[in-house]
Design an enzyme around this catalytic site. Structure first.
Site, short mmCIF file in Angstrom:
data_model
loop_
_atom_site.label_atom_id
_atom_site.label_comp_id
_atom_site.label_asym_id
_atom_site.label_seq_id
_atom_site.Cartn_x
_atom_site.Cartn_y
_atom_site.Cartn_z
N THR A 231 0.82 -1.20 0.00
CA THR A 231 0.00 0.00 0.00
C THR A 231 0.86 1.26 0.00
O THR A 231 0.59 2.20 -0.75
CB THR A 231 -0.97 0.00 1.20
OG1 THR A 231 -1.76 -1.19 1.15
CG2 THR A 231 -1.91 1.20 1.16
N CYS A 232 1.90 1.27 0.81
CA CYS A 232 2.79 2.44 0.86
C CYS A 232 3.50 2.65 -0.47
O CYS A 232 3.64 3.79 -0.93
CB CYS A 232 3.81 2.29 1.99
SG CYS A 232 3.07 2.34 3.63
N THR A 233 3.93 1.57 -1.10
CA THR A 233 4.58 1.70 -2.41
C THR A 233 3.61 2.29 -3.41
O THR A 233 3.96 3.21 -4.16
CB THR A 233 5.12 0.34 -2.88
OG1 THR A 233 6.10 -0.12 -1.94
CG2 THR A 233 5.75 0.44 -4.26
N LEU B 8 3.12 6.11 -2.58
CA LEU B 8 4.25 6.97 -2.91
C LEU B 8 4.56 6.97 -4.40
O LEU B 8 5.04 7.99 -4.93
CB LEU B 8 5.46 6.64 -2.04
CG LEU B 8 5.45 7.47 -0.75
CD1 LEU B 8 4.35 7.07 0.20
CD2 LEU B 8 6.78 7.50 -0.08
#
Length: 157
Positions: free
Chosen positions: A45-47, A50
């Site tokens: 999710t963070c990838t 960002l």
């Protein structure tokens, strides 16, 4: 509890992915900042989040805003992740004391050991003008960033 809008953003001094020390107050009087807390580098999710910011970096540039990501990861981890994904913006390591800046902003999840997904748009005077937080596991959308930036910061000419 997360910091509220129209309050002074706490200053901090953290290492970026290159080991350089960055202070929020370095931007005071110069330019606004979008401070983007995220849980962990290399997570799916963070990838995705960002990468969406990377692909829409012009949105921040149009508003004259410095985009800064921050997580509890080490500077070495953040550098490897930034190189792998082509992130051309600052990533800060809130590594030690563990999550201290996230705690100051009221977005550290003690039971998980990392920050929630929280964004603070801070004007050039150091005042939080907009903020939004998503539920754990829920990504923020580029439209949320666009709405926050349009609401509080005119497009730089």
């Amino acid at each position: 509890m997360a910091l509220e809008n129209d309050t002074q953003a706490p200053d901090f001094d953290l290492a970026n992915q290159f080991g350089e020390h960055i202070r929020l107050s370095d931007f005071r009087g110069r330019k606004p900042v979008a401070l983007v807390f995220f849980p962990l580098a290399f997570s799916s999710t963070c990838t995705g989040e960002l990468c969406a910011l990377r692909d829409n970096l012009a949105l921040f540039q149009e508003h004259g805003v410095e985009l800064i990501g921050i997580s509890v990861d080490s500077k070495a981890t953040l550098r490897a992740w930034a190189e792998q994904e082509g992130y051309d913006f600052t990533l800060l390591a809130d590594f030690w004391p563990h999550g201290a800046v996230a705690k100051e902003y009221g977005v550290f999840l003690e039971e998980k050991g990392f920050a929630n997904r929280a964004t603070f748009v801070i004007d050039a005077k150091g005042i939080i003008r907009a903020s939004f937080i998503t539920a754990p596991g829920q990504a923020r959308s580029v439209e949320e960033y666009r709405a926050a930036l349009d609401e509080v910061l005119p497009i730089a000419v």
